[in-house]
Write an enzyme that holds these catalytic residues in place. Structure first.
Site, PDB file in Angstrom:
ATOM      1  N   LYS A 279      -3.364  -1.990  -9.025  1.00 60.41           N
ATOM      2  CA  LYS A 279      -3.447  -0.920  -7.985  1.00 60.41           C
ATOM      3  C   LYS A 279      -4.682  -0.255  -8.311  1.00 60.41           C
ATOM      4  O   LYS A 279      -5.137   0.286  -9.193  1.00 60.41           O
ATOM      5  CB  LYS A 279      -2.296   0.209  -8.345  1.00 60.41           C
ATOM      6  CG  LYS A 279      -2.451   1.449  -7.673  1.00 60.41           C
ATOM      7  CD  LYS A 279      -1.247   2.459  -7.839  1.00 60.41           C
ATOM      8  CE  LYS A 279      -0.076   2.001  -6.955  1.00 60.41           C
ATOM      9  NZ  LYS A 279       0.988   3.131  -6.890  1.00 60.41           N
TER      10      LYS A 279
ATOM     11  N   ALA B 251       0.949  -1.062   0.018  1.00 59.38           N
ATOM     12  CA  ALA B 251       0.176   0.147   0.087  1.00 59.38           C
ATOM     13  C   ALA B 251       0.963   1.215  -0.029  1.00 59.38           C
ATOM     14  O   ALA B 251       2.138   1.160   0.470  1.00 59.38           O
ATOM     15  CB  ALA B 251      -1.066   0.010   1.052  1.00 59.38           C
ATOM     16  N   GLY B 252       0.380   2.424  -0.697  1.00 60.88           N
ATOM     17  CA  GLY B 252       1.121   3.565  -0.520  1.00 60.88           C
ATOM     18  C   GLY B 252       0.133   4.695  -0.529  1.00 60.88           C
ATOM     19  O   GLY B 252      -0.715   4.532  -0.090  1.00 60.88           O
ATOM     20  N   GLY B 253       0.697   5.868  -0.693  1.00 67.17           N
ATOM     21  CA  GLY B 253      -0.026   7.010  -0.694  1.00 67.17           C
ATOM     22  C   GLY B 253      -1.094   7.317  -1.695  1.00 67.17           C
ATOM     23  O   GLY B 253      -1.976   7.940  -1.383  1.00 67.17           O
TER      24      GLY B 253
ATOM     25  N   GLY C 235      -2.725   4.474  -3.194  1.00 64.75           N
ATOM     26  CA  GLY C 235      -3.682   3.063  -3.338  1.00 64.75           C
ATOM     27  C   GLY C 235      -3.103   1.938  -2.870  1.00 64.75           C
ATOM     28  O   GLY C 235      -1.989   2.058  -2.171  1.00 64.75           O
TER      29      GLY C 235
ATOM     30  N   ASP D 104       7.971  11.120  -9.912  1.00 65.77           N
ATOM     31  CA  ASP D 104       8.041  10.436  -8.276  1.00 65.77           C
ATOM     32  C   ASP D 104       9.168   9.154  -8.387  1.00 65.77           C
ATOM     33  O   ASP D 104       8.644   8.067  -7.739  1.00 65.77           O
ATOM     34  CB  ASP D 104       6.752  10.113  -7.856  1.00 65.77           C
ATOM     35  CG  ASP D 104       6.731   9.874  -6.472  1.00 65.77           C
ATOM     36  OD1 ASP D 104       7.583  10.445  -5.920  1.00 65.77           O
ATOM     37  OD2 ASP D 104       5.805   9.012  -5.854  1.00 65.77           O
TER      38      ASP D 104
END
Length: 607
Positions: A52, A32-34, A36, A146
């Site tokens: 994702k 999990a990330g910022g 999704g 990013d």
């Protein structure tokens, strides 16, 4: 440092996780990330994929959805050896999602945190692999924005860059003012941190950052709060004292504060080859043994779960599908004794035995691929015929106006024949009365003589006129405030002859640019436009079926390859493919289009 257990790689689905996304059954949680959560699933052929699912906070922002669709369309054009290609997506789902190839390897961030910095040869191969990936990404008109260790995966045959361009979708949305972090401060370029300027050179700075991180095992700008790290990036030089001498020339140039002083991607690769003691060749031995062992662990994919029992009549189904309007079959939760590697969203054939775990020292093998649920995109759903209870076979078909054959009867033969003739005549009269106004019995338009191509069906036939043949025109340059008429062969840009301007004239397609406010649009003042989704193929059939009509589209809604259906009131239909815009320094601003036109494909529309 020891190898992490497999359970860290594949987490079981939780109660709040969907079991199906876009028709793909989920097997496990990958991370999990910022923006999704990422899940493991499989294609129909059993190939593992990563899906994702975007966070609901982003999904609720209309601007994010618009940008996310553009970036996914652009990302699908990226097909490089060192990228994880996008293979499917649904940008209009309740929670948008995209699927990429699954890469069985740790991220650079995870590998360094467990095993420390990489040897010099591994770092050089990492740099050239990521540089090649950026070359393909930039060639598709995308800036990653990013690039960080978490977005570089270490596969057995080289690195893979993921999530390219997706961060742009979150820029300038309402979420940037509510504390949601989009970029990663420790890996931002100075111009990105200070003014928000993002160019391909921004990614080259990030490449220098991840190279230093891979070699040193820490950021070249130190630790601390985000503000402190960003200040050092903008105003101070990086600390490269722990960097091997072979790596310093390429890393130092990539980390130049002035974007103009940074090397091109080609120069980066050349500098790496000059620094290497032996020719750089990607192979199975490019990573240290400990990291390579982590890749092997990730090849032990989760096994399918047993087939769930049928839902009892009257039971409330469990929601399992987050991205499709069609309800998916309910899936009961896994039993309390289930293995932590067994996801609840998968089902196996009833006769299939659970796979046994390999003995120590035995090479890992892929498990039998889980059953696959056909993706449930609405445009791919077709209703199946059904018959009322009691029907054993479909009813026999008989042509209109003819009665089914009856057994011969000896009496009243003349009366029956006469009655049949009268019934047939009455039936033809009724059918004729039901024909739409403006159409003759041959199925053609009275105004157009039976169709655009002049072909007409024989009396009494239901055959439709043949569709017109398409005509294609490549590379049409349309200057600002000029228009095109689809009837012209070839279509040539022209100004509105009445002086009303393209916005208020009679153009089938125009390009408008307001030089004062910088507003740029393509539009139609003599018809309708539909911007096609990436999953929709530009064709006559598609343009006849889509109904998301508009008269204008902002140029910022288009990327290279975007397709637009143009439906003119004169009856012409075209697929216009956008091929880009000239630079602002050009003496004349123009857009480039490819056109495929079906002339006289529809009846003329009356105002």
């Amino acid at each position: 440092m020891g190898s992490a257990p497999s359970a860290d790689f594949f987490q079981p689905l939780r109660a709040d996780d969907p079991a199906v996304v876009g028709g793909y059954r989920l097997a496990a949680v990958l991370g999990a990330g910022g923006m999704g959560k990422v899940y493991l699933s499989y294609t129909p052929g059993g190939r593992p994929i990563a899906i994702k699912v975007i966070r609901s906070e982003f999904s609720e922002d209309p601007e994010f959805r618009r940008r996310f669709q553009q970036e996914v369309q652009a990302a699908q054009r990226v097909q490089g050896l060192y990228t994880a290609p996008v293979i499917d997506s649904d940008t209009e789902a309740a929670q948008p999602w995209l699927a990429t190839a699954y890469v069985p390897g740790p991220s650079l961030a995870h590998a360094v945190s467990l095993y420390g910095g990489l040897p010099t040869r591994s770092v050089l191969l990492l740099i050239v692999g990521v540089a090649e990936a950026l070359h393909v990404i930039h060639g598709a008109g995308i800036v990653h924005r990013d690039l960080k260790p978490a977005n570089v995966l270490l596969a057995s045959d080289g690195p893979r860059v993921i999530d390219f361009g997706i961060a742009r979708a979150a820029d300038s949305t309402a979420l940037t003012n509510t504390g949601v972090s989009v970029g990663t401060p420790a890996f931002m370029a100075p111009e990105q941190a200070s003014t928000g300027t993002v160019t391909p050179a921004t990614d080259i700075f990030a490449l220098g950052q991840i190279a230093a991180f891979a070699a040193i095992g820490a950021s070249a700008y130190g630790d601390g709060s985000s503000h402190a790290v960003l200040y050092r990036i903008v105003h101070e030089d990086p600390d490269l004292s722990g960097l091997p001498g072979e790596l310093r020339p390429v890393v130092a140039r990539c980390l130049s504060r002035d974007p103009a002083d940074r090397p091109s991607l080609t120069e980066v690769i050349e500098l790496c080859h000059e620094a290497a003691d032996e020719p750089l060749r990607q192979g199975e031995d490019w990573l240290p043994q400990a990291v390579a062992g982590s890749i092997t662990e990730r090849l032990k994919l989760p096994a399918p779960a047993p087939t769930p029992a049928p839902t009892a009549p009257g039971a409330t189904p469990t929601p399992t599908e987050v991205s499709s309007p069609s309800p998916a079959p309910s899936t009961p939760p896994a039993s309390a004794g289930a293995s932590p590697y067994t996801p609840a969203g998968l089902a196996a054939a009833p006769t299939q035995a659970a796979p046994s775990q390999p003995a120590p020292g035995t090479p890992p093998a892929y498990p039998t691929p889980p059953p696959y649920a056909q993706p449930t995109h609405p445009q791919h759903s077709y209703p199946q015929p059904a018959y009322a209870p009691g029907h054993r076979t479909p009813p026999a078909f008989h042509a209109p106006g003819f009665a089914p054959p009856q057994p011969p009867r000896r009496k009243r033969t003349g009366l029956i024949v006469a009655g049949s003739i009268v019934a047939a005549v009455i039936g033809l009269a009724v059918i004729g009365s039901l024909l739409p106004d403006g159409k003759d019995k041959a199925g053609g338009s009275k105004a157009s003589g039976g169709g655009a191509t002049g072909a007409s069906a024989s009396p009494g036939s239901s055959q439709k006129p043949a569709d017109p043949k398409p005509v294609s025109y490549q590379g049409i340059d349309v200057p600002q405030n000029h228009q095109l008429q689809l009837a012209d062969s070839p279509p040539r840009p022209a100004e509105e002859p009445t002086g009303a301007g393209v916005l208020y004239g009679h153009a089938d397609l125009y390009y408008y640019r307001d030089t004062l406010f910088g507003d740029e649009k393509v539009g139609s003042s003599n018809g309708k436009l539909v911007l096609l989704k990436n999953s929709e193929k530009g064709s006559l059939k598609t343009c006849r079926e889509v109904t998301r009509f508009t008269e204008k589209l902002g140029l910022d809604q288009l990327t290279d390859g975007s397709q637009i259906c143009v439906l003119s009131k004169a009856g012409h239909i075209s697929v216009a493919t956008y091929r880009g815009r000239s630079g602002d320094k050009d003496s004349t601003t123009y857009i480039k289009l490819d056109l495929t036109i079906w002339r006289n494909a529809e009846d003329v529309q009356q105002d």
